[in-house]
Design a protein around this motif. Structure first.
Motif, PDB file in Angstrom:
ATOM      1  N   ALA B  26       0.829  -1.217   0.000  1.00  0.00           N
ATOM      2  CA  ALA B  26       0.000   0.000   0.000  1.00  0.00           C
ATOM      3  C   ALA B  26       0.858   1.259   0.000  1.00  0.00           C
ATOM      4  O   ALA B  26       0.484   2.275  -0.594  1.00  0.00           O
ATOM      5  N   ARG B  52      -0.534  -2.972  -8.983  1.00  0.00           N
ATOM      6  CA  ARG B  52      -1.047  -4.305  -8.682  1.00  0.00           C
ATOM      7  C   ARG B  52      -0.717  -5.285  -9.802  1.00  0.00           C
ATOM      8  O   ARG B  52      -0.375  -6.440  -9.558  1.00  0.00           O
ATOM      9  N   THR B 111      -0.314  -9.998   2.316  1.00  0.00           N
ATOM     10  CA  THR B 111      -0.469  -8.817   3.171  1.00  0.00           C
ATOM     11  C   THR B 111      -1.670  -7.952   2.793  1.00  0.00           C
ATOM     12  O   THR B 111      -1.995  -7.010   3.513  1.00  0.00           O
ATOM     13  N   ASP B 112      -2.332  -8.254   1.676  1.00  0.00           N
ATOM     14  CA  ASP B 112      -3.332  -7.318   1.149  1.00  0.00           C
ATOM     15  C   ASP B 112      -4.580  -8.053   0.663  1.00  0.00           C
ATOM     16  O   ASP B 112      -4.496  -8.931  -0.207  1.00  0.00           O
TER      17      ASP B 112
END
Lengths: 190, 190
Positions: B26, B52, B111-112
């Motif tokens: 992020a 992304r 993590t996302d």
């Protein structure tokens, strides 16, 4: 109408889905939903975090339900028997009688990429919950993972078949789908 | 450096993944990535729609690759043999030698939530492509759907096992995972 609205959640859900079908998911607002249901936006947000959650309500309870069912299954049952028993229980206890609503819900989900991703996420969470239930039962990690995935495949494909036809109960169709998966996998490969 | 940057895509990919690991997905911006790679943001957007997509580059070619492989497989091969052959080809042709990069990539994806959903979406698209390949081969719809799901399960679980250990090629591990799935499904249920 009194201060308490015991059927508020169902009324909001029905109003929301009707509006999603009539005018599109993206185009529907929470005030439109509450106006249609004759309720306030305050009531809406007591039941749902946002309009998307209307389509997934109740499903946050699935992992806990799966954990309990798997802990309660007789220790002598092997992984596939546990899967079969669990799928039948969920099919009969949660989905039976909901075919029309589930068809409408599916037609809405198919219109929106975010909703489709959310639906995939749900199946993935279900698979994780089943895997953990197997680990708790002392099943090895690989078998736990694969039996969970097989169960979710039978369930997901079974629901699609159930919605595509008018005959048969979900429990029967899921069972038939699991049998078909077993047959496909049993084919010799070389 | 000349006007053409033949290795620009790889340099951008490496710089991006390094930054995702160092400071978080992020928190990483496209200008940071291009500064690290010594390239312009204009070059970045010639290769990737957004940061992304750096983690999913090349994967848009999978469905077409699957379609071609399945059309080329001898007509005499049954669904499971086609799956096995296809998984081996992809494992050896696309992933072999990439274990370290794929481990790093996985650590970022974990993590996302948005990246995890995108990863699920990719497996779902792969399953659809395999199913269509089977329909083209004249396989019935249910068998096509289930064989495709079984293939994606073996592939997805196989990749996880491959990344979790240091031994064995992906092709071997995917084959072993498919065998394990067959064993789990073969268990008598009643």
């Amino acid at each position: 109408m009194g201060r308490w609205e015991p059927d508020a959640r169902d009324r909001l859900k029905r109003a929301a889905v009707d509006l999603f079908v009539e005018q599109g998911f993206a185009e529907t607002t929470v005030p439109q939903i509450t106006a249609r249901a004759g309720l306030t936006t305050r009531t809406f947000f007591r039941h749902f975090a946002d309009k998307r959650e209307v389509l997934f309500v109740g499903e946050e309870e699935f992992p806990a339900l799966v954990a309990k069912m798997m802990a309660d299954a007789p220790p002598s049952l092997g992984p596939m028997a546990v899967i079969l028993h669990g799928l039948r229980t969920i099919a009969e206890g949660v989905f039976e009688g909901q075919r029309e609503y589930m068809r409408t819900r599916r037609s809405v989900i198919q219109t929106d990429a975010g909703l489709r991703e959310r639906e995939l996420w749900k199946l993935s969470a279900l698979s994780k919950a089943i895997r953990e239930g197997f680990l708790e039962r002392g099943v090895d990690d690989l078998t736990a993972t694969l039996a969970a995935q097989a169960g979710v495949t039978a369930f997901g494909v079974g629901i699609t078949r159930w919605l595509d036809q008018d005959d048969g109960s979900l429990a029967e169709i899921v069972r038939d789908t699991l049998d078909a998966l077993r047959t496909v996998l049993a084919e010799p490969v070389e």
